[in-house]
Design an enzyme around this catalytic site. Structure first.
Site, mmCIF file in Angstrom:
data_model
loop_
_atom_site.group_PDB
_atom_site.id
_atom_site.type_symbol
_atom_site.label_atom_id
_atom_site.label_comp_id
_atom_site.label_asym_id
_atom_site.label_seq_id
_atom_site.Cartn_x
_atom_site.Cartn_y
_atom_site.Cartn_z
ATOM 1 N N LYS A 145 -10.735 -1.199 10.267
ATOM 2 C CA LYS A 145 -10.875 -2.372 9.397
ATOM 3 C C LYS A 145 -11.252 -3.627 10.196
ATOM 4 C CE LYS A 145 -7.417 -0.616 6.119
ATOM 5 N NZ LYS A 145 -8.260 -0.151 5.006
ATOM 6 N N GLN A 200 -4.623 -5.256 6.891
ATOM 7 C CA GLN A 200 -5.565 -6.207 6.296
ATOM 8 C C GLN A 200 -5.609 -7.532 7.045
ATOM 9 O OE1 GLN A 200 -7.704 -5.458 3.900
ATOM 10 N NE2 GLN A 200 -6.862 -3.412 3.649
ATOM 11 N N ASP A 204 2.985 -4.429 8.166
ATOM 12 C CA ASP A 204 1.735 -3.693 7.991
ATOM 13 C C ASP A 204 0.602 -4.715 8.120
ATOM 14 O OD1 ASP A 204 -0.608 -2.641 6.946
ATOM 15 O OD2 ASP A 204 0.331 -1.730 5.192
ATOM 16 N N HIS A 230 0.865 -1.176 0.000
ATOM 17 C CA HIS A 230 0.000 0.000 0.000
ATOM 18 C C HIS A 230 0.906 1.232 0.000
ATOM 19 C CE1 HIS A 230 -2.881 2.947 1.669
ATOM 20 N NE2 HIS A 230 -3.845 2.116 1.346
ATOM 21 N N CYS A 289 -4.745 2.317 -3.799
ATOM 22 C CA CYS A 289 -3.507 2.827 -3.183
ATOM 23 C C CYS A 289 -2.341 1.856 -3.372
ATOM 24 C CB CYS A 289 -3.711 3.150 -1.699
ATOM 25 S SG CYS A 289 -4.807 4.551 -1.421
#
Length: 404
Positions: A224, A201, A198, A121, A362
């Protein structure tokens, strides 16, 4: 047992219609919907204990402080951090990554390297580019293959004693690929590099164990994972958080201030300047409790069913191509239909009450790799159903007829 009807009843937004059709919400990778327990917790905070934290002796301040720190402990347990002060409250994943990138200016020198993957991203590319430009470092990219999987042999070749930090996503937001982060972490540590994951997700879909992974940093967003927007956490190993300089100066992050010298507060407050998103931090704990009440293993198993079903049904559409076909995937399907622009498909399926995301998500380098302008992305959550997938298939076929 996983009871989809009971789960859906927890989410009031799912009961509405959009453009005269029952809402089908397939934009979960952008943000998840919120269960009633989370909505109630937001109202409860503002209606009963709204106060600034850590600074007051009065009752409301103490109640708010206790709730905030209990939430930190819940999250510590949820991700299996060794200490609660290794959990920093942030505004989200982007905030957490920028905090680390800013601090690493003290550890990355001219000629040093920071490594990211080809499927990151923008929020896990741009801060590292800014860092490298600032100090004269070099950004190195782990390539991927046509299936949307990282080429691990190339990653291992590109690692060296110049590598100071490796930053990769646990799961790709645009492809759904689940990356072999444990292997990446082990190999990076072998050359003395730190690793940031990261987890934006991954947090809604997988059990996260930062001690088992042995990552140095793990960033995630609350919104999220059924929590409020503007909430998130950065996990950092104690040794790294002690070495990193503060990201922002202000109240709360100080021990002593004079015009000659300021000393900084102990962890975690060293990195939490100013009045935080108190409600967001507290209610993120509520969202984590909710996910755990359903069970992340149950969530993962059900979402995998949706992924398999959705993949099979969508591939029955003539000319439809899925972008991202990794063996290890979460419940994200990015696709294009012939030469039809993704935006046009998205606009038509919206008229049928179905929310999907269109564009580059993104991840412009991913789209450049596949030589496409973008994709239609359907991202499923544990409150979605196979019947909703059928509705998507019908809508895409209609769009194809109208636009083809």
């Amino acid at each position: 047992m996983f009871d989809i009807k009971a789960v859906r009843a927890d989410f009031p937004i799912l009961n509405q219609t959009v453009n005269g059709k029952p809402l089908v919400y397939f934009d979960n990778a952008a943000t998840s919907q919120k269960p009633q327990v989370v909505i109630d917790a937001i109202s409860k905070y503002y209606g009963e204990i709204n106060s600034n934290i850590h600074r007051g002796v009065h009752t409301l301040s103490q109640l708010a402080t206790d709730a905030y720190e209990i939430s930190r402990q819940k999250i510590q347990k949820h991700i299996n951090a060794k200490n609660s002060y290794e959990v920093l409250f942030t505004a989200g994943t982007t905030h957490g990554i920028n905090l680390v990138a800013n601090g690493f200016a003290a550890f990355v020198k001219a000629g040093d390297e920071v490594m990211v993957s080809a499927m990151e991203h923008h929020s896990n590319i741009v801060p590292w580019q800014m860092l490298c430009e600032r100090v004269g470092g070099k950004l190195v990219v782990i390539p991927m293959n046509e299936n949307g999987e990282l080429i691990i042999e190339e990653f291992e070749k590109r690692l060296s004693d110049k590598t100071k930090l490796v930053a990769v996503n646990h799961i790709s937001n645009s492809l759904g690929t689940i990356n072999p982060v444990k292997h990446i972490i082990d190999k990076a540590h072998a050359v003395g590099a730190a690793v940031l994951i990261d987890g934006a997700q991954a947090a809604p879909h997988l059990k996260i164990d930062v001690q088992e992974l042995d990552c140095d940093f793990y960033a995630l967003s609350g919104h999220k994972a059924c929590g409020p927007t503007g909430s998130g956490i950065l996990y950092g190993k104690e040794e790294w958080l002690n070495k990193l300089p503060p990201y922002q100066g202000g109240g709360e992050m100080i021990k002593e201030v004079s015009f000659e010298k300021t000393t900084y507060a102990d962890l975690p407050h060293k990195f939490e300047a100013g009045t935080p998103n108190i409600e967001g931090g507290i209610v993120l704990g509520t969202a984590i409790d909710y996910l755990n009440s359903i069970g992340l293993d149950n969530i993962a198993a059900y979402e995998h069913e949706l992924l398999v079903y959705g993949t099979e049904k969508l591939l029955e559409i003539e000319g439809l191509k899925i972008i991202g076909t990794a063996n290890e995937k979460t419940s994200v399907i990015s696709f294009n239909v012939g030469n039809i622009h993704p935006y046009d498909i998205g606009a038509i399926v919206d008229k049928m009450g179905i929310a999907v995301r269109t564009g580059h998500h993104c991840t412009q380098p991913v789209m450049d790799f596949f030589k496409i302008p973008g994709t239609v992305r359907a991202s499923f959550a544990f409150y979605n159903t196979k019947e909703e997938i059928d509705a998507l298939v019908t809508a895409v076929k209609k769009a194809q007829t109208m636009l083809g």
